[in-house]
Motif scaffolding. Structure first.
Motif, short mmCIF file in Angstrom:
data_model
loop_
_atom_site.label_atom_id
_atom_site.label_comp_id
_atom_site.label_asym_id
_atom_site.label_seq_id
_atom_site.Cartn_x
_atom_site.Cartn_y
_atom_site.Cartn_z
N LYS A 1 -14.49 5.21 6.55
CA LYS A 1 -13.83 4.84 7.79
C LYS A 1 -12.39 5.33 7.76
N LYS A 2 -11.48 4.52 8.14
CA LYS A 2 -10.08 4.88 8.27
C LYS A 2 -9.44 5.27 6.93
N ILE A 3 -8.57 6.30 7.00
CA ILE A 3 -7.78 6.69 5.84
C ILE A 3 -6.63 5.69 5.72
N ILE A 4 -6.54 5.05 4.58
CA ILE A 4 -5.51 4.04 4.36
C ILE A 4 -4.15 4.71 4.15
N GLU A 5 -3.13 4.12 4.71
CA GLU A 5 -1.76 4.61 4.58
C GLU A 5 -0.84 3.43 4.38
N TRP A 6 0.43 3.73 4.12
CA TRP A 6 1.42 2.68 3.94
C TRP A 6 1.38 1.72 5.12
N ALA A 7 1.57 0.45 4.83
CA ALA A 7 1.73 -0.59 5.85
C ALA A 7 2.73 -1.60 5.31
N PHE B 1 2.24 2.55 -2.34
CA PHE B 1 2.27 1.45 -1.36
C PHE B 1 1.35 0.35 -1.86
N THR B 2 1.61 -0.87 -1.41
CA THR B 2 0.86 -2.03 -1.88
C THR B 2 -0.52 -2.08 -1.23
N LEU B 3 -1.53 -2.19 -2.09
CA LEU B 3 -2.91 -2.40 -1.62
C LEU B 3 -3.24 -3.88 -1.57
N SER B 4 -2.83 -4.61 -2.60
CA SER B 4 -3.13 -6.04 -2.60
C SER B 4 -2.26 -6.79 -3.59
N ILE B 5 -2.13 -8.06 -3.31
CA ILE B 5 -1.59 -9.04 -4.25
C ILE B 5 -2.68 -10.11 -4.25
N HIS B 6 -3.45 -10.13 -5.31
CA HIS B 6 -4.64 -10.98 -5.30
C HIS B 6 -4.83 -11.71 -6.62
N TRP C 1 0.20 -14.14 -1.18
CA TRP C 1 -0.94 -13.23 -1.35
C TRP C 1 -0.96 -12.20 -0.22
N TYR C 2 -1.63 -11.07 -0.45
CA TYR C 2 -1.66 -10.00 0.55
C TYR C 2 -2.84 -9.07 0.28
N ARG C 3 -3.43 -8.59 1.34
CA ARG C 3 -4.40 -7.50 1.28
C ARG C 3 -4.07 -6.55 2.40
N HIS C 4 -3.97 -5.26 2.07
CA HIS C 4 -3.66 -4.23 3.07
C HIS C 4 -4.66 -4.37 4.22
N PRO C 5 -4.19 -4.32 5.48
CA PRO C 5 -5.09 -4.54 6.61
C PRO C 5 -6.22 -3.52 6.73
N ASP C 6 -6.08 -2.34 6.14
CA ASP C 6 -7.12 -1.32 6.21
C ASP C 6 -7.97 -1.23 4.94
N GLU D 1 -9.86 -13.40 -12.27
CA GLU D 1 -10.18 -14.27 -13.42
C GLU D 1 -9.04 -14.29 -14.43
N ASP D 2 -8.24 -13.22 -14.46
CA ASP D 2 -7.14 -13.10 -15.40
C ASP D 2 -5.79 -13.47 -14.80
N GLY D 3 -5.80 -13.97 -13.58
CA GLY D 3 -4.56 -14.32 -12.92
C GLY D 3 -4.19 -13.30 -11.85
N PRO D 4 -3.03 -13.47 -11.22
CA PRO D 4 -2.60 -12.61 -10.13
C PRO D 4 -2.30 -11.17 -10.55
N TYR D 5 -2.67 -10.25 -9.66
CA TYR D 5 -2.39 -8.83 -9.83
C TYR D 5 -1.76 -8.29 -8.57
N TRP D 6 -0.82 -7.37 -8.73
CA TRP D 6 -0.22 -6.62 -7.64
C TRP D 6 -0.72 -5.20 -7.81
N VAL D 7 -1.43 -4.68 -6.83
CA VAL D 7 -2.04 -3.35 -6.93
C VAL D 7 -1.37 -2.39 -5.96
#
Length: 108
Positions: free
Chosen positions: A2-8, A85-90, A17-22, A93-99
């Motif tokens: 589907k859509k090509i993900i880009e900075w948001a 650019f940030t894809l997620s902060i989620h 917490w955050y997940r990129h909208p695309d 099982e090992d705790g929070p990750y910023w991707v």
């Protein structure tokens, strides 16, 4: 694909917490699907783990010592180099990750 993900802009929820909208939502047992999506997008990724932060960091204390879920105080430095650019902060099982992700090749 589907859509090509880009900075948001990163708009975190009330607990940080955050997940990129695309970005599709992947469960932890969907590693193969996640890797296929990254490859189709032409993305390289890197991450930061809250567990790796100093144990005196407020978010580390709140999450690991007080069993909280608020990681709003956690803002790790982005990776060196351009295009990240940030894809997620989620949570995991090992705790929070910023991707972070960046395009390393043309999407497939």
């Amino acid at each position: 694909m589907k859509k090509i993900i880009e900075w948001a802009p990163v708009v975190r929820d009330a607990e940080g917490w955050y997940r990129h909208p695309d970005m599709p939502e992947f469960d932890e047992d969907q590693e193969e699907e996640y890797r296929a999506w990254l490859a189709a997008q032409g993305l390289d990724t890197t991450y930061a783990s809250l567990e790796s932060e100093d144990d005196k960091h407020p978010a580390h204390i709140a999450y690991f010592d007080q069993a909280g879920t608020d990681v709003s105080d956690w803002n790790p430095a982005p990776p060196a180099g351009d295009g990240w650019f940030t894809l997620s902060i989620h949570d995991s099982e090992d705790g929070p990750y910023w991707v972070w992700g960046r395009r390393e090749q043309a999407p497939q």
